[in-house]
Enzyme design. Structure first.
Site, PDB file in Angstrom:
ATOM      1  N   SER A  50       0.814  -1.207   0.000  1.00 41.02           N
ATOM      2  CA  SER A  50       0.000   0.000   0.000  1.00 41.02           C
ATOM      3  C   SER A  50       0.851   1.262   0.000  1.00 41.02           C
ATOM      4  O   SER A  50       2.050   1.231   0.300  1.00 41.02           O
ATOM      5  CB  SER A  50      -0.916   0.016   1.226  1.00 41.02           C
ATOM      6  OG  SER A  50      -0.151   0.262   2.398  1.00 41.02           O
ATOM      7  N   ASP A  84      -1.297  -0.867  -3.751  1.00 41.97           N
ATOM      8  CA  ASP A  84      -2.651  -0.712  -3.212  1.00 41.97           C
ATOM      9  C   ASP A  84      -2.906   0.677  -2.622  1.00 41.97           C
ATOM     10  O   ASP A  84      -2.008   1.309  -2.064  1.00 41.97           O
ATOM     11  CB  ASP A  84      -2.879  -1.773  -2.132  1.00 41.97           C
ATOM     12  CG  ASP A  84      -4.343  -2.012  -1.847  1.00 41.97           C
ATOM     13  OD1 ASP A  84      -5.139  -1.987  -2.795  1.00 41.97           O
ATOM     14  OD2 ASP A  84      -4.694  -2.241  -0.669  1.00 41.97           O
ATOM     15  N   HIS A  85      -4.160   1.106  -2.703  1.00 46.24           N
ATOM     16  CA  HIS A  85      -4.656   2.348  -2.088  1.00 46.24           C
ATOM     17  C   HIS A  85      -3.764   3.547  -2.404  1.00 46.24           C
ATOM     18  O   HIS A  85      -3.336   4.280  -1.507  1.00 46.24           O
ATOM     19  CB  HIS A  85      -4.799   2.169  -0.581  1.00 46.24           C
ATOM     20  CG  HIS A  85      -6.107   1.551  -0.187  1.00 46.24           C
ATOM     21  ND1 HIS A  85      -7.303   2.218  -0.321  1.00 46.24           N
ATOM     22  CD2 HIS A  85      -6.397   0.325   0.301  1.00 46.24           C
ATOM     23  CE1 HIS A  85      -8.286   1.418   0.090  1.00 46.24           C
ATOM     24  NE2 HIS A  85      -7.766   0.266   0.457  1.00 46.24           N
ATOM     25  N   GLU A 136     -12.301   2.345  -6.247  1.00 43.50           N
ATOM     26  CA  GLU A 136     -13.273   2.119  -5.170  1.00 43.50           C
ATOM     27  C   GLU A 136     -14.422   3.102  -5.298  1.00 43.50           C
ATOM     28  O   GLU A 136     -14.219   4.285  -5.591  1.00 43.50           O
ATOM     29  CB  GLU A 136     -12.591   2.289  -3.815  1.00 43.50           C
ATOM     30  CG  GLU A 136     -13.520   2.110  -2.611  1.00 43.50           C
ATOM     31  CD  GLU A 136     -12.760   2.199  -1.293  1.00 43.50           C
ATOM     32  OE1 GLU A 136     -11.779   1.462  -1.136  1.00 43.50           O
ATOM     33  OE2 GLU A 136     -13.152   3.019  -0.445  1.00 43.50           O
ATOM     34  N   HIS A 210     -12.676  -5.063   0.281  1.00 39.60           N
ATOM     35  CA  HIS A 210     -11.651  -4.545   1.175  1.00 39.60           C
ATOM     36  C   HIS A 210     -12.072  -4.799   2.625  1.00 39.60           C
ATOM     37  O   HIS A 210     -13.237  -5.036   2.918  1.00 39.60           O
ATOM     38  CB  HIS A 210     -11.460  -3.051   0.957  1.00 39.60           C
ATOM     39  CG  HIS A 210     -10.768  -2.706  -0.321  1.00 39.60           C
ATOM     40  ND1 HIS A 210     -10.102  -1.504  -0.514  1.00 39.60           N
ATOM     41  CD2 HIS A 210     -10.608  -3.387  -1.479  1.00 39.60           C
ATOM     42  CE1 HIS A 210      -9.575  -1.464  -1.713  1.00 39.60           C
ATOM     43  NE2 HIS A 210      -9.883  -2.600  -2.326  1.00 39.60           N
TER      44      HIS A 210
END
Length: 282
Positions: A50, A84-85, A136, A210
């Site tokens: 992340s 990620d993210h 998302e 998630h």
């Protein structure tokens, strides 16, 4: 078996009505534990790093990414590498060069129109670089910029809006808010399985869950049957690691060499991965 593209693992799982588990990597020991657990389970996995983990490593993505990739290449099951993210476009632009085949761009805190515009730009860049992009829509609980509860009114992903969002942005996968929360330490989340099914029918790309560390075994199995194709897990590994380290240090208070307690933590994470893969792939 070796390092493979995330696109292949997720698309194959989605086509077969299954899911692939994606585990968060913070340290080299996380990557080693995930690979060991995947090997024991005989299941493919995704190693995901992340933006927060990159920040932990001083903002340098390449060292931990390249270490994770080397672990993947030496494993006897297929493993993909995912960033990620990501909220920082500059970090996203490092993805391909750092060895990632995919990334998750997180504009979920923005108003809808701004989310669409930012994510569309991220997807256009990613596809030009050969990077598969996840995004998302909705607010998964447990993040500083999200509502306090995953059950608050209006936070869950609306199927019609999700279909429009995917069409407008061109993303390859969609993380949806269906009742889970990030950073849960108890497996008590109650998912909206009927909503997952409606999202699966409305959205033409794979769905991602998630905050899966807080979801019990039965709930996870039902979520996969309803249409989740990628299951993100992070906190569960950290709980296992920390508990094992504490137990080792309590039993050996004079210990100064980190290898015994780090080994116990790594072994505990590997067992957690093996067990959760049995659930996700079951």
């Amino acid at each position: 078996m070796s390092l493979v593209p995330t696109r292949d693992l997720v698309s194959e799982a989605a086509a077969a009505g299954r899911a692939v588990a994606a585990f968060n990597v913070i340290t080299l020991e996380h990557a080693e534990a995930i690979a060991a657990g995947a090997s024991a389970a005989g299941a493919a996995v995704i190693l995901q790093i992340s933006e927060n983990a990159v920040r932990f490593h001083g903002g340098r993505v390449s060292p931990i990414a390249r270490a994770a990739a080397e672990v993947a290449r030496s494993c006897d099951v297929d493993i993909a590498l995912h960033l990620d993210h990501v909220t920082d476009m500059e970090l996203l632009r490092t993805a391909a060069d750092a060895g990632f085949s995919s990334a998750m761009f997180d504009a979920g805190a923005l108003p809808y129109a701004e989310n669409v515009a930012a994510t569309r730009a991220a997807a256009q860049w990613a596809h030009g670089a050969g990077v598969w992009l996840e995004a998302e829509l909705g607010y998964v609980g447990g993040k500083p910029d999200a509502p306090a509860s995953a059950h608050a009114a209006g936070v869950r992903t609306d199927p019609r809006e999700a279909a429009d969002y995917v069409a407008e942005t061109g993303v390859d996968a969609l993380a949806v808010a269906v009742g889970s929360s990030h950073a849960m330490t108890e497996r008590s989340a109650a998912l909206d399985h009927e909503l997952i099914g409606r999202l699966r029918r409305a959205v033409p790309v794979p769905l991602v869950l998630h905050g899966s560390s807080g979801v019990g075994d039965g709930e996870l199995r039902r979520a996969v049957r309803a249409g989740i194709a990628k299951v993100n897990i992070g906190t569960a590994l950290n709980i296992a690691f920390t508990r094992a380290v504490r137990e080792t240090l309590a039993a050996r208070p004079d210990l100064t060499d980190p290898r015994p307690y780090v080994t116990s933590g790594r072994d505990a994470m590997a067992e957690t991965v093996r067990a959760l893969l049995g659930v996700v792939n079951g």
